[in-house]
Design an enzyme around this catalytic site. Structure first.
Site, PDB file in Angstrom:
ATOM      1  N   PRO A 252      67.165 -50.003  73.831  1.00  0.00           N
ATOM      2  CA  PRO A 252      68.167 -49.487  74.775  1.00  0.00           C
ATOM      3  C   PRO A 252      68.328 -47.978  74.604  1.00  0.00           C
ATOM      4  O   PRO A 252      68.841 -47.509  73.592  1.00  0.00           O
ATOM      5  CB  PRO A 252      69.446 -50.242  74.398  1.00  0.00           C
ATOM      6  CG  PRO A 252      69.249 -50.622  72.960  1.00  0.00           C
ATOM      7  CD  PRO A 252      67.779 -50.807  72.754  1.00  0.00           C
ATOM      8  N   ASP A 427      68.036 -44.378  70.362  1.00  0.00           N
ATOM      9  CA  ASP A 427      68.043 -45.835  70.284  1.00  0.00           C
ATOM     10  C   ASP A 427      69.490 -46.265  70.047  1.00  0.00           C
ATOM     11  O   ASP A 427      70.035 -46.089  68.955  1.00  0.00           O
ATOM     12  CB  ASP A 427      67.132 -46.297  69.137  1.00  0.00           C
ATOM     13  CG  ASP A 427      67.058 -47.819  69.012  1.00  0.00           C
ATOM     14  OD1 ASP A 427      67.860 -48.519  69.652  1.00  0.00           O
ATOM     15  OD2 ASP A 427      66.176 -48.298  68.262  1.00  0.00           O
ATOM     16  N   HIS A 428      70.105 -46.837  71.100  1.00  0.00           N
ATOM     17  CA  HIS A 428      71.542 -47.131  71.024  1.00  0.00           C
ATOM     18  C   HIS A 428      71.850 -48.275  70.063  1.00  0.00           C
ATOM     19  O   HIS A 428      73.018 -48.505  69.727  1.00  0.00           O
ATOM     20  CB  HIS A 428      72.078 -47.462  72.419  1.00  0.00           C
ATOM     21  CG  HIS A 428      73.453 -46.940  72.675  1.00  0.00           C
ATOM     22  ND1 HIS A 428      74.314 -46.595  71.659  1.00  0.00           N
ATOM     23  CD2 HIS A 428      74.141 -46.723  73.822  1.00  0.00           C
ATOM     24  CE1 HIS A 428      75.465 -46.175  72.177  1.00  0.00           C
ATOM     25  NE2 HIS A 428      75.376 -46.236  73.483  1.00  0.00           N
ATOM     26  N   ARG A 429      70.839 -49.012  69.607  1.00  0.00           N
ATOM     27  CA  ARG A 429      71.074 -50.036  68.592  1.00  0.00           C
ATOM     28  C   ARG A 429      71.390 -49.405  67.240  1.00  0.00           C
ATOM     29  O   ARG A 429      72.111 -49.994  66.423  1.00  0.00           O
ATOM     30  CB  ARG A 429      69.838 -50.937  68.446  1.00  0.00           C
ATOM     31  CG  ARG A 429      69.421 -51.688  69.695  1.00  0.00           C
ATOM     32  CD  ARG A 429      68.073 -52.367  69.497  1.00  0.00           C
ATOM     33  NE  ARG A 429      67.034 -51.391  69.137  1.00  0.00           N
ATOM     34  CZ  ARG A 429      65.769 -51.740  68.844  1.00  0.00           C
ATOM     35  NH1 ARG A 429      65.412 -53.011  68.856  1.00  0.00           N
ATOM     36  NH2 ARG A 429      64.883 -50.807  68.535  1.00  0.00           N
ATOM     37  N   ILE A 431      71.964 -45.696  66.866  1.00  0.00           N
ATOM     38  CA  ILE A 431      72.689 -44.424  66.962  1.00  0.00           C
ATOM     39  C   ILE A 431      73.754 -44.532  68.048  1.00  0.00           C
ATOM     40  O   ILE A 431      73.442 -44.776  69.221  1.00  0.00           O
ATOM     41  CB  ILE A 431      71.716 -43.273  67.275  1.00  0.00           C
ATOM     42  CG1 ILE A 431      70.649 -43.168  66.170  1.00  0.00           C
ATOM     43  CG2 ILE A 431      72.470 -41.949  67.412  1.00  0.00           C
ATOM     44  CD1 ILE A 431      69.546 -42.186  66.473  1.00  0.00           C
TER      45      ILE A 431
END
Length: 455
Positions: A252, A427-429, A431
């Site tokens: 994501p 990477d929203h998982r 950060i």
């Protein structure tokens, strides 16, 4: 016994490669360390060195062959004292045989490798009477089963194969009554000569689904009726396509953009280049961007991370992967320890890595393992873009062109300044948006006050 020379895995992502060129021929003597072939991996063309000494007895895979799987036998090497001529006449080991060694049958679950070998066949000369060998091939009641294929290889005893060849029978059409559907002598003797082979096209068709219809194959793209030419995909292009597709599907992305004033950095670059000219070093803007990103990652360690299914890995130093365009695609050589390296070191290493990347001469350790990436398209006049994360890294920074824009100066007046847009893909998982924003803010401050990254 001849030594099998197998297709090596020359990069961490390599599953198959192209045997671009043989540098030896059958009959040549090689020693450990001699270059035997050039192999095109998914990232570069690399030299393949000999490990053992001996004589090239057989080249099993001709040069120019695409799609050679890692581990496939590509040549046979006769050891000292071994007759290379007799070795070259032997058949190359079949993949099916290797598969059976790697995966023992259910009857022998504890046997692997050389232990999981079949019992002696009935047509081998073991000094047994013919009647005893026939009895060994007789089927047991209730054991009849369809012949099983191991890939394209039908399971049959050597004696059954010889009789079938004499009678003109196709073994794939017979039902085996031996163990695990193995075709034995009795099966062949009872079959009628002239059995027609099964059409290969039918054998390759997918099995019907529960509803009775086979799944439809994926439709090939319709090429317009326009004059065109086609180019075969290189291993590098295939890998780029696969990895970037996986990245966009599985990671994501969140994108954060800042506008950065470059005037002080450009002035510092001019002064540094004047001082470094005697050493033959000329810094590029990209060299300074690499240094600024590395310094920012150390100041904001929550962004110098990698996401795994069970862990969040935080790195103690910043190794920056730098996107380099080559005729065959993009590759990312790594500037290691960029946070502590001098600008002159970064510049010198970057020029060397970029040149060897375009010549496909990089070593695997030189383009793997970075903690974050940077991609600069400012030289093409691109104002702003969003880069795709290079898994398993947690972020990539996209650098746009510096251009003259209206800008509010420190004293509040309106003026003209050299401005660059930079976009971070995170990477929203791993950060959070706030942490990504802090990194972009830190990067902006370092570029606008560049002496801070040199301290």
């Amino acid at each position: 016994m001849p030594i099998e020379i197998k297709m090596p895995a020359l990069s961490p992502t390599m599953e198959e490669g192209t045997l671009a060129k043989w540098l030896v021929k059958e009959g040549d003597t090689v020693r450990s360390g001699d270059i035997m072939a050039e192999i095109e991996t998914d990232k570069a063309t690399m030299e393949f060195e000999a490990v053992d000494e001996g004589t090239i007895a057989k080249i099993a895979v001709p040069e120019g062959t695409d799609g050679v799987k890692v581990g496939a036998v590509i040549a046979l090497l006769a050891e000292d004292g071994e007759d290379a001529g007799s070795v070259s006449g032997e058949s190359t080991p079949q993949p099916a045989a290797k598969e059976s060694e790697a995966h023992p049958s259910p009857k022998d679950p504890n046997k692997t490798g050389s232990e999981a070998r079949p019992a002696p066949e009935d047509d081998r000369d073991h000094g047994k009477p013919a009647d005893a060998q026939v009895a060994k091939d007789e089927p047991k009641p209730g054991t009849a089963a369809p012949a099983q294929n191991d890939g394209d290889r039908v399971k049959a005893s050597p004696l059954a194969r010889r009789i079938a060849a004499d009678k003109g029978l196709d073994l794939s059409q017979l039902t085996g009554s031996g163990p695990n559907g193995r075709i034995v002598k009795a099966d062949v003797e009872q079959a009628k000569p002239g059995a027609a082979p099964a059409p290969k096209a039918e054998a390759s068709q997918p099995a019907p689904t529960a509803g009775g219809s086979a799944p439809a194959p994926a439709a090939a793209p319709q090429i317009p009726d326009v004059p065109h030419e086609t180019t075969k995909l290189s291993n590098m292009r295939k890998t780029i396509a696969r990895r970037l597709t996986e990245s966009k599907q599985q990671v994501p992305h969140i994108y954060l953009t800042v506008d950065v004033r470059l005037d002080k950095l450009l002035s510092l670059r001019g002064d540094l280049n004047t001082s470094l000219s005697a050493r033959g070093v000329k810094l590029s803007v990209n060299d300074l961007m690499i240094k600024a990103l590395a310094a920012a990652l150390i100041q904001v360690p929550k962004c110098n991370v990698m996401f795994t299914p069970n862990e969040l890995v935080s790195f103690k130093r910043a190794d920056i992967s730098v996107a380099v365009s080559t005729p065959e695609g993009l590759i990312t050589p790594v500037i290691t320890e960029a946070d502590t390296a001098s600008l002159s070191s970064i510049s010198t290493r970057m020029k060397d890595l970029a040149a060897r990347a375009r010549d496909k001469k990089l070593k695997p350790e030189e383009f793997t393992g970075g903690t974050a990436s940077i991609s600069n398209m400012g030289m093409f006049g691109i104002k702003q873009f969003e880069a795709v994360i290079n898994p398993p890294q947690g972020m990539i920074l996209a650098i746009g062109a510096g251009e003259k824009r209206a800008w509010v100066m420190e004293d509040g007046s309106l003026g003209v300044a050299t401005i660059m847009s930079a976009t971070g893909s995170f990477d929203h998982r791993a950060i959070d948006g706030a942490d990504g924003a802090e990194l972009m803010q830190t990067f902006k401050q370092l570029v606008e006050n560049p002496l801070g990254m040199l301290a």
